[in-house]
Design an enzyme around this catalytic site. Structure first.
Site, PDB file in Angstrom:
ATOM      1  CG  ASP A   9      26.722  16.594  38.876  1.00 12.17           C
ATOM      2  OD1 ASP A   9      27.662  15.956  38.347  1.00 12.17           O
ATOM      3  OD2 ASP A   9      26.478  17.775  38.578  1.00 12.17           O
ATOM      4  CB  SER A  10      31.111  16.597  40.468  1.00 13.77           C
ATOM      5  OG  SER A  10      30.723  17.262  39.288  1.00 13.77           O
ATOM      6  CB  CYS A  72      28.540  13.157  37.793  1.00 11.17           C
ATOM      7  SG  CYS A  72      30.240  13.733  37.576  1.00 11.17           S
ATOM      8  CD  GLU A 150      30.713  25.483  37.931  1.00 13.75           C
ATOM      9  OE1 GLU A 150      31.622  26.198  38.379  1.00 13.75           O
ATOM     10  OE2 GLU A 150      30.480  24.339  38.325  1.00 13.75           O
ATOM     11  CB  CYS A 182      29.967  17.602  30.513  1.00 15.74           C
ATOM     12  SG  CYS A 182      30.246  18.585  32.002  1.00 15.74           S
ATOM     13  CG  HIS A 184      28.503  21.976  34.290  1.00 15.79           C
ATOM     14  ND1 HIS A 184      28.562  20.876  35.114  1.00 15.79           N
ATOM     15  CD2 HIS A 184      28.747  23.049  35.080  1.00 15.79           C
ATOM     16  CE1 HIS A 184      28.838  21.278  36.345  1.00 15.79           C
ATOM     17  NE2 HIS A 184      28.968  22.589  36.348  1.00 15.79           N
TER      18      HIS A 184
END
Ligand code: DGL
Length: 264
Positions: A9-10, A72, A150, A182, A184
């Site tokens: 993943d990034s 990702c 985040e 996504c 996240h």
């Protein structure tokens, strides 16, 4: 010795996918690579995301992985073909599993939310358009959601406000299922679900990826009841990423190393 499964993943959002894979395949060894030094991918051009993803895959191949899971959405949207060409092992992205999970809900109107790159690539839109049962699709880029995830604000009034700004047009359109496109976004579920209401289904790719690996790559899976090991590698381990890693895993990682993949 069994070869590990590589998960890339990034950043650390892909740990949500790693969690689902570990649960489904406890006997497997995993190497997770989060390219935190070059995050975000979601705002970058296709060419740059392809270059970063191929570079990360080359690094993971150096670990002798037998399968690469691209956890990702931006890299899956922009770089899956480039990755297929670059590595000699099977590659599984998150777009197709997410689409399968959304179709399985039976919705006629499907919304997709993701980074600017994921939405601009139209990877989800194309994948949904190619299904046997016709569905209507609306896709919305939500660039402010990654920083909120985040920050650990998955259940927060400010996230509710931002999510409402992005999702209100989908709700007004009559969306029935929203793909969290996504890695996240599963961390924002409490706020997102509150904003869209209980009747709209939010689907993410994590469990669906594990199902797709089980269905399409059973020949690669390790039998037995051993407990697999997990190695986490990050290209930058600032306090911020370590804090998010801990909050996603619910504990300190067993094995975490900072790696330099530029030369891979
Ligand atoms: N991992 C990315 C994705 O799923 C989100 C973070 C980023 O922009 O790199 O699209």
């Amino acid at each position: 010795m069994s070869r590990p499964i590589g998960v890339f993943d990034s950043g650390v959002g892909g740990l949500t996918v790693l969690g689902a894979l570990r649960q489904r395949f406890p006997a497997e060894d995993f190497v997770y690579l989060g390219d935190t030094a070059r995050l975000p991918y979601g705002t970058k051009s296709a060419t740059t995301v392809q270059r970063y993803a191929v570079n990360a895959a080359a690094h993971l191949e150096g670990h002798g992985i037998k399968l690469l899971v691209v956890a990702c959405n931006t890299a899956s949207s922009y770089a899956l073909d480039a990755l297929d060409r670059a590595v000699s092992i099977p590659v599984v992205g998150v777009v197709e599993p997410g689409v399968r999970a959304a179709i399985a809900t039976g919705a006629a109107r499907i919304g997709v939310i993701g980074t600017e790159g994921t939405i601009r690539s139209e990877a989800y839109q194309r994948a949904l358009a190619g299904r046997a049962a016709p569905v209507e699709v609306e896709a919305v880029a939500c660039p402010l959601l990654v920083p909120l995830a985040e920050e650990g604000w998955g259940d927060h009034p400010i996230t509710d406000q931002v999510a409402d700004y992005y999702l209100a047009p989908l709700v007004a359109w009559g969306v029935e299922t929203v793909i969290l496109g996504c890695t996240h976004y599963p961390l924002l579920r409490p706020s997102l679900q509150r904003v869209v209401g209980p009747r709209i289904q939010l689907v993410d790719s994590a469990t669906a990826v594990a199902e797709m690996v089980a269905a399409d790559h059973s020949d690669l899976l390790s039998p037995g009841d051993r407990e697999g090991a997990v190695r986490i590698e990050l290209t930058d381990a600032s306090d911020r990423f370590l804090r998010i890693t801990r909050s996603i895993l619910g504990r300190d990682p067993e094995e975490l190393e900072v790696v330099d993949i530029d030369q891979a």
